[in-house]
Design a protein around this motif. Sequence first.
Motif, PDB file in Angstrom:
ATOM      1  N   LEU A  12       0.802  -1.231   0.000  1.00 64.40           N
ATOM      2  CA  LEU A  12       0.000   0.000   0.000  1.00 64.40           C
ATOM      3  C   LEU A  12       0.832   1.278   0.000  1.00 64.40           C
ATOM      4  O   LEU A  12       0.277   2.364   0.176  1.00 64.40           O
ATOM      5  CB  LEU A  12      -0.910   0.015   1.246  1.00 64.40           C
ATOM      6  N   TRP A  33      -7.813  -6.224   2.893  1.00 64.84           N
ATOM      7  CA  TRP A  33      -6.463  -5.818   2.494  1.00 64.84           C
ATOM      8  C   TRP A  33      -6.046  -4.457   3.050  1.00 64.84           C
ATOM      9  O   TRP A  33      -4.885  -4.089   2.943  1.00 64.84           O
ATOM     10  CB  TRP A  33      -6.378  -5.761   0.959  1.00 64.84           C
ATOM     11  N   ASN A  34      -6.986  -3.685   3.599  1.00 68.62           N
ATOM     12  CA  ASN A  34      -6.636  -2.275   3.860  1.00 68.62           C
ATOM     13  C   ASN A  34      -5.755  -2.082   5.101  1.00 68.62           C
ATOM     14  O   ASN A  34      -4.898  -1.203   5.125  1.00 68.62           O
ATOM     15  CB  ASN A  34      -7.891  -1.397   3.906  1.00 68.62           C
ATOM     16  N   TYR A  35      -5.986  -2.908   6.130  1.00 69.77           N
ATOM     17  CA  TYR A  35      -5.063  -2.979   7.277  1.00 69.77           C
ATOM     18  C   TYR A  35      -4.758  -4.469   7.421  1.00 69.77           C
ATOM     19  O   TYR A  35      -5.227  -5.137   8.345  1.00 69.77           O
ATOM     20  CB  TYR A  35      -5.701  -2.374   8.532  1.00 69.77           C
ATOM     21  N   SER A  43      -3.475  -8.006  -0.754  1.00 73.38           N
ATOM     22  CA  SER A  43      -2.269  -7.479  -0.098  1.00 73.38           C
ATOM     23  C   SER A  43      -1.282  -8.639  -0.001  1.00 73.38           C
ATOM     24  O   SER A  43      -1.022  -9.172   1.085  1.00 73.38           O
ATOM     25  CB  SER A  43      -2.619  -6.907   1.282  1.00 73.38           C
ATOM     26  N   ASN A  61      -3.884   6.182   5.167  1.00 70.15           N
ATOM     27  CA  ASN A  61      -4.025   5.036   4.262  1.00 70.15           C
ATOM     28  C   ASN A  61      -4.732   5.431   2.958  1.00 70.15           C
ATOM     29  O   ASN A  61      -5.433   4.625   2.353  1.00 70.15           O
ATOM     30  CB  ASN A  61      -4.787   3.893   4.951  1.00 70.15           C
ATOM     31  N   GLN A  70      -8.390   4.617   2.591  1.00 70.63           N
ATOM     32  CA  GLN A  70      -8.838   3.216   2.555  1.00 70.63           C
ATOM     33  C   GLN A  70      -8.961   2.679   3.980  1.00 70.63           C
ATOM     34  O   GLN A  70      -8.263   1.748   4.387  1.00 70.63           O
ATOM     35  CB  GLN A  70      -7.847   2.394   1.713  1.00 70.63           C
ATOM     36  N   THR A  71      -9.826   3.317   4.740  1.00 74.00           N
ATOM     37  CA  THR A  71     -10.025   2.991   6.152  1.00 74.00           C
ATOM     38  C   THR A  71     -11.521   2.846   6.375  1.00 74.00           C
ATOM     39  O   THR A  71     -12.294   3.743   6.008  1.00 74.00           O
ATOM     40  CB  THR A  71      -9.466   4.123   7.045  1.00 74.00           C
ATOM     41  N   CYS A  72     -11.915   1.713   6.990  1.00 71.21           N
ATOM     42  CA  CYS A  72     -13.359   1.460   7.134  1.00 71.21           C
ATOM     43  C   CYS A  72     -14.049   2.537   7.956  1.00 71.21           C
ATOM     44  O   CYS A  72     -15.206   2.844   7.727  1.00 71.21           O
ATOM     45  CB  CYS A  72     -13.577   0.094   7.769  1.00 71.21           C
ATOM     46  N   ILE A  84      -4.944   0.385  -3.567  1.00 67.65           N
ATOM     47  CA  ILE A  84      -4.477  -1.001  -3.488  1.00 67.65           C
ATOM     48  C   ILE A  84      -4.298  -1.638  -4.855  1.00 67.65           C
ATOM     49  O   ILE A  84      -3.358  -2.390  -5.076  1.00 67.65           O
ATOM     50  CB  ILE A  84      -5.423  -1.871  -2.612  1.00 67.65           C
ATOM     51  N   HIS A 103      -9.695  -0.511  -7.841  1.00 64.59           N
ATOM     52  CA  HIS A 103     -10.096   0.513  -6.874  1.00 64.59           C
ATOM     53  C   HIS A 103      -9.660   1.898  -7.343  1.00 64.59           C
ATOM     54  O   HIS A 103     -10.360   2.893  -7.120  1.00 64.59           O
ATOM     55  CB  HIS A 103      -9.539   0.196  -5.487  1.00 64.59           C
ATOM     56  N   PHE A 137     -14.062   4.801   0.195  1.00 58.12           N
ATOM     57  CA  PHE A 137     -12.863   3.975   0.398  1.00 58.12           C
ATOM     58  C   PHE A 137     -11.688   4.462  -0.447  1.00 58.12           C
ATOM     59  O   PHE A 137     -10.971   3.687  -1.089  1.00 58.12           O
ATOM     60  CB  PHE A 137     -13.180   2.506   0.092  1.00 58.12           C
TER      61      PHE A 137
END
Length: 456
Positions: free
Chosen positions: A52, A114-116, A143, A239, A242-244, A286, A290, A336
């Motif tokens: 990332l 995949w984001n964290y 990831s 990020n 890209q964090t929920c 990512i 996206h 996202f």
Amino acid sequence: MTATSEMLAGLREAFAVQRTRPYEWRRNQLLRLKSMIDENEPALLEALHADLAKSGFEGRMTETGPVLTELAHALAHLKKWMRPRKVSTPLVNQPGHSRIVAEPLGVVLIIAPWNYPFNLLITPLIGAISAGNCAVLKPSELSPATSAVLARLIPSYLDTDAFRVVEGGVETAIDLLDHRFDHIFFTGSEGVGKSVMTAAARHLTPVTLELGGKSPCIVDGTCDLDVAARRITWAKFLNAGQTCIAPDYILVDETITEDLVARMKTSIRAFFGEDPRMSDDYPRMINARHFDRVRGLMRDGTIATGGSVDEASRYIAPTILTDVDPRSEIMNQEIFGPLLPVLTWKSIDEAVAFVNARPKPLALYLFSNSRDVRDTVLGQTSSGSACVNDAVMQISIPDLPFGGVGTSGMGAYHGRASFDTFSHAKSILTKTEWPDPPLRYPPFTKAKLRILKWFQ
Ligand code: NAD
């Protein structure tokens, strides 16, 4: 027997022989996990950078650091969590005593996004270990560097009879879900969450679903706008969006919109320089899918700042959008990515109505120093979590259960909530054999009924 069935048979065997139950084993596995991070943090941070373009600082702040905090919390509290809890026993059942015992569930499945990719696989694992379970871990195929390093490290630190990493994509996940687990802990999108729950239903397996959604960020004129702008900018572009629980969009008092946007622009410049593409601290999308999706959403507003992209490196600039139509695409899917739509309100009731007209979000942020506004917003809306005068930071408190509500998910974890999620609370009543009064046994008489009513 397929490879998956064979693997699961092995884990079931380890669970059946009571291997995972003792406090010492759980504590030892948590300590091994800690050693894994302490001894391999550079490799983990490198993998996160490969996936990332996450900086080492951000990787520590949002991936390895929070996991170490959760680990320390679990190690400090595990004994207390495992202790049976006594509850009172009414007269009818005296002499006797009642207690609740936390029982491990068995073999659980943890599916991560995949984001964290490190944090969201390992934090649930801390809960699974603490509660005395075996686990299958499925990292995200999107990831791949983090997935590979975890697949290499976990077997060399944790008990391989109890924990397995299964790498792979959708087909691998579907194959795993075909089998029976004792709990499924899924973090990912709403759509896939539905497939996971459907698959789990076939075996009546309980699920925890940590999903996404559009988390609103409400700002009024009573807050310190400089601080609000800084914190929102940090939380949104962490990020690369890209964090929920990133603030998905802003709802701001229309009289301060320009002030807020100007300050957020200043914060973006202060954080990432004139050209964020050159900053080592600004991550990338990512993958191409996206990147294309988020770039497409830019059309739905007027670009107040940002807007530039670089397809080759999947870079999308931190972008603020104004004049956004609530019916447009960007307001109808989780962004996202690093686009921040700013919408306005005339009264706080209008902001509350806007939030309530949409699916329940994973998080809600409010920047306000008015008690009335806080009471109104927190009291009249529903969200997985909420945070006043900051954003994202609520996730860092181990004692605050983290989870969604409605379409943003079900169940929760972190701290004690993780232990509870991966445990069955078994109720146990233990009685003496004497006395054994005839009251409850037939034949029933009017006299017995009179006495029964006295007790009930
Ligand atoms: P995703 O749902 O596409 O994938 C998540 C995991 O599910 C991956 O491991 C993937 O391999 C697997 N998967 C994909 N398709 C599957 C299928 N048909 N059946 C079973 N498993 C399948 O999600 P993502 O793109 O990796 O992550 C982004 C989403 O996750 C966003 O919606 C975000 O909000 C959400 N999220 C939520 C949290 C939270 O804590 N609530 C945290 C991070 C991300």
